[in-house]
Every structure is written in structure tokens, then in C-alpha cells.
Design a protein around this motif. Structure first.
Motif, PDB file in Angstrom:
ATOM      1  N   ALA A  58       0.810  -1.211   0.000  1.00 23.45           N
ATOM      2  CA  ALA A  58       0.000   0.000   0.000  1.00 23.45           C
ATOM      3  C   ALA A  58       0.849   1.269   0.000  1.00 23.45           C
ATOM      4  N   VAL A  59       2.027   1.214   0.622  1.00 20.20           N
ATOM      5  CA  VAL A  59       2.898   2.395   0.630  1.00 20.20           C
ATOM      6  C   VAL A  59       3.333   2.733  -0.793  1.00 20.20           C
ATOM      7  N   THR A  60       3.767   1.734  -1.530  1.00 13.68           N
ATOM      8  CA  THR A  60       4.185   1.967  -2.913  1.00 13.68           C
ATOM      9  C   THR A  60       3.013   2.467  -3.764  1.00 13.68           C
ATOM     10  N   ALA A  61       1.828   1.917  -3.529  1.00 16.38           N
ATOM     11  CA  ALA A  61       0.652   2.346  -4.285  1.00 16.38           C
ATOM     12  C   ALA A  61       0.373   3.833  -4.092  1.00 16.38           C
ATOM     13  N   ALA A  62       0.638   4.358  -2.888  1.00 17.29           N
ATOM     14  CA  ALA A  62       0.437   5.783  -2.635  1.00 17.29           C
ATOM     15  C   ALA A  62       1.530   6.634  -3.248  1.00 17.29           C
ATOM     16  N   VAL A  63       2.716   6.077  -3.383  1.00 19.21           N
ATOM     17  CA  VAL A  63       3.860   6.818  -3.925  1.00 19.21           C
ATOM     18  C   VAL A  63       3.781   6.968  -5.444  1.00 19.21           C
ATOM     19  N   LEU A  64       3.385   5.919  -6.138  1.00 18.67           N
ATOM     20  CA  LEU A  64       3.490   5.879  -7.599  1.00 18.67           C
ATOM     21  C   LEU A  64       2.854   7.065  -8.307  1.00 18.67           C
ATOM     22  N   PRO A  65       1.644   7.500  -7.942  1.00 20.90           N
ATOM     23  CA  PRO A  65       1.057   8.627  -8.674  1.00 20.90           C
ATOM     24  C   PRO A  65       1.803   9.945  -8.488  1.00 20.90           C
ATOM     25  N   LEU A  66       2.698  10.010  -7.495  1.00 18.94           N
ATOM     26  CA  LEU A  66       3.388  11.254  -7.159  1.00 18.94           C
ATOM     27  C   LEU A  66       4.785  11.342  -7.759  1.00 18.94           C
ATOM     28  N   LEU A  67       5.201  10.308  -8.485  1.00 18.83           N
ATOM     29  CA  LEU A  67       6.544  10.290  -9.048  1.00 18.83           C
ATOM     30  C   LEU A  67       6.678  11.308 -10.184  1.00 18.83           C
ATOM     31  N   ASN A  68       7.803  11.966 -10.209  1.00 17.99           N
ATOM     32  CA  ASN A  68       8.100  12.936 -11.264  1.00 17.99           C
ATOM     33  C   ASN A  68       8.687  12.246 -12.492  1.00 17.99           C
ATOM     34  N   LEU A  69       8.747  12.988 -13.568  1.00 14.28           N
ATOM     35  CA  LEU A  69       9.426  12.533 -14.772  1.00 14.28           C
ATOM     36  C   LEU A  69      10.889  12.230 -14.433  1.00 14.28           C
ATOM     37  N   TYR A  70      11.375  11.105 -14.887  1.00 11.44           N
ATOM     38  CA  TYR A  70      12.755  10.652 -14.658  1.00 11.44           C
ATOM     39  C   TYR A  70      13.035  10.289 -13.192  1.00 11.44           C
ATOM     40  N   ALA A  71      12.005   9.988 -12.426  1.00 14.05           N
ATOM     41  CA  ALA A  71      12.230   9.572 -11.038  1.00 14.05           C
ATOM     42  C   ALA A  71      13.010   8.260 -11.002  1.00 14.05           C
ATOM     43  N   ARG A  72      13.763   8.067  -9.920  1.00 11.48           N
ATOM     44  CA  ARG A  72      14.581   6.868  -9.739  1.00 11.48           C
ATOM     45  C   ARG A  72      14.082   6.099  -8.509  1.00 11.48           C
ATOM     46  N   ILE A  73      14.037   4.777  -8.631  1.00 13.65           N
ATOM     47  CA  ILE A  73      13.541   3.929  -7.542  1.00 13.65           C
ATOM     48  C   ILE A  73      14.554   2.826  -7.260  1.00 13.65           C
ATOM     49  N   PRO A  74      15.417   2.984  -6.264  1.00 19.11           N
ATOM     50  CA  PRO A  74      16.242   1.858  -5.814  1.00 19.11           C
ATOM     51  C   PRO A  74      15.352   0.902  -5.025  1.00 19.11           C
ATOM     52  N   VAL A  75      15.320  -0.360  -5.423  1.00 17.20           N
ATOM     53  CA  VAL A  75      14.479  -1.347  -4.742  1.00 17.20           C
ATOM     54  C   VAL A  75      15.367  -2.176  -3.822  1.00 17.20           C
ATOM     55  N   GLY A 118      16.538  -3.013  -8.797  1.00 16.92           N
ATOM     56  CA  GLY A 118      16.778  -3.764  -7.589  1.00 16.92           C
ATOM     57  C   GLY A 118      18.272  -3.925  -7.364  1.00 16.92           C
ATOM     58  N   PHE A 119      18.662  -4.081  -6.111  1.00 13.48           N
ATOM     59  CA  PHE A 119      20.100  -4.223  -5.839  1.00 13.48           C
ATOM     60  C   PHE A 119      20.313  -4.981  -4.535  1.00 13.48           C
ATOM     61  N   ILE A 120      21.466  -5.600  -4.451  1.00  8.50           N
ATOM     62  CA  ILE A 120      21.980  -6.199  -3.227  1.00  8.50           C
ATOM     63  C   ILE A 120      23.272  -5.470  -2.917  1.00  8.50           C
ATOM     64  N   GLN A 121      23.412  -4.991  -1.700  1.00  9.30           N
ATOM     65  CA  GLN A 121      24.529  -4.094  -1.379  1.00  9.30           C
ATOM     66  C   GLN A 121      25.894  -4.684  -1.705  1.00  9.30           C
ATOM     67  N   SER A 122      26.014  -6.008  -1.683  1.00  5.71           N
ATOM     68  CA  SER A 122      27.323  -6.624  -1.902  1.00  5.71           C
ATOM     69  C   SER A 122      27.898  -6.322  -3.281  1.00  5.71           C
ATOM     70  N   GLU A 123      27.042  -6.015  -4.249  1.00  5.46           N
ATOM     71  CA  GLU A 123      27.553  -5.737  -5.593  1.00  5.46           C
ATOM     72  C   GLU A 123      28.319  -4.417  -5.664  1.00  5.46           C
ATOM     73  N   PHE A 124      28.166  -3.564  -4.660  1.00  7.85           N
ATOM     74  CA  PHE A 124      28.833  -2.261  -4.668  1.00  7.85           C
ATOM     75  C   PHE A 124      30.009  -2.194  -3.691  1.00  7.85           C
ATOM     76  N   VAL A 125      30.274  -3.277  -2.980  1.00 12.96           N
ATOM     77  CA  VAL A 125      31.284  -3.231  -1.918  1.00 12.96           C
ATOM     78  C   VAL A 125      32.650  -2.834  -2.448  1.00 12.96           C
ATOM     79  N   GLN A 126      33.092  -3.469  -3.503  1.00 13.18           N
ATOM     80  CA  GLN A 126      34.448  -3.211  -3.992  1.00 13.18           C
ATOM     81  C   GLN A 126      34.625  -1.759  -4.414  1.00 13.18           C
ATOM     82  N   ALA A 127      33.610  -1.194  -5.042  1.00 15.34           N
ATOM     83  CA  ALA A 127      33.746   0.160  -5.583  1.00 15.34           C
ATOM     84  C   ALA A 127      33.464   1.257  -4.568  1.00 15.34           C
ATOM     85  N   MET A 128      32.643   0.959  -3.533  1.00 15.95           N
ATOM     86  CA  MET A 128      32.129   2.052  -2.708  1.00 15.95           C
ATOM     87  C   MET A 128      32.366   1.911  -1.213  1.00 15.95           C
TER      88      MET A 128
END
Length: 344
Positions: free
Chosen positions: A227-244, A279-289
Motif C-alpha cells: 500500500a505504501v508503494t501504491a500511494a507513492v506511484l502517482p506522485l513520481l516525477n518525470l525521470y524519477a529513480r527507484i532503488p528497490v 533492484g540491488f543487493i549491497q554486496s555488488e557495490f562493496v568493492q567500488a564504494m
């Protein structure tokens, strides 16, 4: 040294839908002395995290499931009782992945030595550990907030969400948090410094959220779904980014939700608003970040711009009940089990 008796929590049965305490079993087992290269660890703090619900299931995922009868997985802060590793001395504190147990044998190359004078030891599984890095990497790599933009994050009083909003503010963006209940919302707004905090349990939640983002939403950091996502979706701007990062509201679902198929409408929104969803799993960014994260987060904590809260439960035997409560949002801050004293 003679064998040590370890208490451990094992997966007794796979849950169908919402897990219960019957899905766990407490056992004792003998842990032998370490072989060459190994460490015998005594657990001090055990991290409880939502991803563990997925590991209880045999469904295909990004990581192997816990087998029935095996110790539940999890990150720990532990003290070295006995060492056969040339690089780690007995008495040292380490970050390990030794799971829900009081003692464990691990490979000495699979742990990270901690400095207890640098920060409280529990932060190694919280704001200075995986949850903090999840927020840092997902927000900065995928969300890419710009000064003046609006960032919305669900589960905003939790270890990931609280860091997301504060880092967004540090980067010059507006931060709007979504949390469950007035106490958590007050914490997010008044102590963490978010620009607004909305209670998702309020009957007019969607209207309150819309009022809090008059210029729309540029980044939505997804922790919850439903339900939280359902409330968010109509409010997204053009070119919005969603890290899942997570979908905790759906982890206990045993069947598809009832009602119409909303996927076509969602995909239409992705197209017409040119949304970026990853979508992401934090381990994929460990080496770089990770090195940048440790530097930045340590500095921000010292400056007071990155605050954190921990919910500490005493006793390994209480881990199952605490974990089940977390899946319903009963924890307030990073949930940690204190398995043993910091100093033996």
C-alpha cells in the motif's frame, strides 16, 4: 583448549506464509578447537534483518536458503576466544557471518577486525555496517539525489531508511520519511531532521503524503512495497529513480494478491514518466564504494549529521520472537540481539 558448548537457533521447518516460533528450534552443540587458519568466536551481538525471512524459504533468490536443521544465518560482532590465524590475536573483535549461535568456528580470512575504540561495537552491524552501506550505495549509485530534489523513503525509522533520509539531506535534497506510528514519525522528523514524516497507518495516509511532496517525488527508496508503494506511484516525477532494496510487506505472502492485475498500469507509468527502477543487493557495490562509505559515514557520525538508534534485545533465546516482531515493525531502530557481554 577443550571443546566449547554452543547454543544455536536452527531452522526447524520452512514457514508457509507468516513464520512462527515453531519454525525455530534452540539446540546445543559441541564446537571443537580451531584448525590451522581458523578462529573460535564468542558472539557478542547478532544482527536481525528482514532478508533473513527470504533465507527461510526454498524459493529461488539471490542467496542459497538455510537448510532445515541448519543454524540461521546472520552477521555478528564476535570476540576471538582462540586463534590459529597468524593475523588475528585472541581477544580481538571481528565482524563475522557466523549466524544465530553463541560460539562458532570460522575461517580467519572471512572476518574483518574491528576497532572497539573507533565506534560502539554494535554499529558494525548497523549504521557502520551492512544496513548503513545499503542506504549509502543504493541511494547514491541508483537514486542519485540532486540538491533541491525530493527523496521519499519507507521504513524511515529503521536502520536503512533512517540513513537514506539523512544522507539525502546531506546531499542537499528534501527528505520525506514514511513510518508506522506517531512515535516513529516524531523520531524521524525531530531527531533525524527529515523535512516531513508521514504515518502509513493514518486513514488519510495518501493525502498526507501528497501534501508533503508539493513538487512531486524524484527518488523513492523502496523498502516496503504494498500500500505504501501504491500511494507513492502517482506522485513520481518525470525521470524519477527507484532503488528497490526490500519489499517487507510481501515477505510472508503465501499467494498472489487478490484484485485486478496492476502490472499493465505500472508498466505504463514506467514508460510515460521514464522511470528508472533497479533492484540491488549491497554486496555488488562493496568493492567500488565501501571505502568511501566508511570514510563518509564515520565523518558524518562525528559531525552529528548521521544519527542512529538501536533496539537491543538481550539473550539469544529471544532472537526468534524479536525477529518475528521486526517483520511487523515492532522494533524501533536497528534490531540487535546482545548474545553475550562485550568483555568475557
Amino acid at each position: 583448549m577443550s571443546a566449547v558448548t554452543s547454543t544455536r537457533v536452527v531452522l526447524a521447518a520452512r514457514p508457509h506464509g507468516e513464520p512462527t516460533t515453531d519454525n525455530f528450534r534452540i539446540e546445543t552443540a559441541q564446537v571443537p578447537s580451531p584448525a590451522d587458519g581458523q578462529l573460535l568466536l564468542r558472539t557478542v551481538y547478532l544482527s536481525l534483518d528482514p532478508y533473513m525471512r527470504g533465507r527461510m524459504s526454498a524459493a529461488e533468490s539471490y542467496a542459497e536458503p538455510v537448510e532445515v536443521g541448519d543454524t540461521m544465518v546472520g552477521a555478528t560482532v564476535s570476540q576471538v576466544v582462540e586463534s590459529r590465524s597468524p593475523r588475528i590475536e585472541p581477544g580481538a573483535y571481528v565482524l563475522a557471518y557466523s549466524g544465530w549461535q553463541s560460539h562458532a568456528l570460522v575461517d580467519g580470512n572471512a572476518v574483518r577486525v574491528l576497532d572497539p575504540d573507533r565506534a560502539p561495537l554494535s554499529t558494525a552491524v548497523g549504521v557502520l555496517g551492512m544496513p548503513g552501506f545499503t542506504a549509502y550505495s543504493g541511494l547514491l549509485k541508483i537514486g542519485r539525489p540532486q540538491p533541491g530534489e525530493t527523496v521519499v523513503v519507507a521504513a524511515a525509522s529503521g536502520p536503512v531508511g533512517s540513513a537514506v533520509g539523512q544522507i539525502a539531506r546531506i546531499r542537499g535534497a528534501r527528505a520525506v520519511g514514511i513510518a508506522g506510528g506517531p512515535d516513529k514519525c516524531a523520531f524521524v522528523r525531530d531527531e533525524l531532521g527529515f523535512d516531513a514524516a508521514i504515518d502509513h497507518r493514518a486513514p488519510d495516509f495518501a493525502e498526507q503524503l501528497k501534501a508533503a511532496v508539493p513538487d512531486g517525488i524524484d527518488v523513492y527508496f523502496e523498502n516496503v512495497g504494498g500500500a505504501v508503494t501504491a500511494a507513492v506511484l502517482p506522485l513520481l516525477n518525470l525521470y524519477a529513480r527507484i532503488p528497490v532494496c526490500g519489499l517487507v510487506s510481501q515477505y510472508n505472502a503465501a499467494s498472489m494478491p487478490e484484485g485486478p492485475d496492476r502490472l499493465p498500469g505500472f508498466m505504463g507509468l514506467v514508460l510515460t514518466k521514464s522511470l528508472t527502477i533497479r533492484g540491488f543487493i549491497q554486496s555488488e557495490f562493496v568493492q567500488a564504494m565501501y571505502a568511501d562509505f566508511e570514510r563518509d559515514a564515520t565523518r558524518w557520525i562525528g559531525e552529528g549529521s548521521l544519527k542512529y538508534r538501536e533496539d537491543v534485545v538481550d539473550g539469544l533465546e529471544n532472537a526468534p520472537t524479536a525477529f518475528l516482531g521486526m517483520l511487523h515493525g515492532k522494533n524501533f531502530g536497528k534490531l540487535v540481539v546482545r548474545v553475550g557481554p562485550e568483555r568475557a
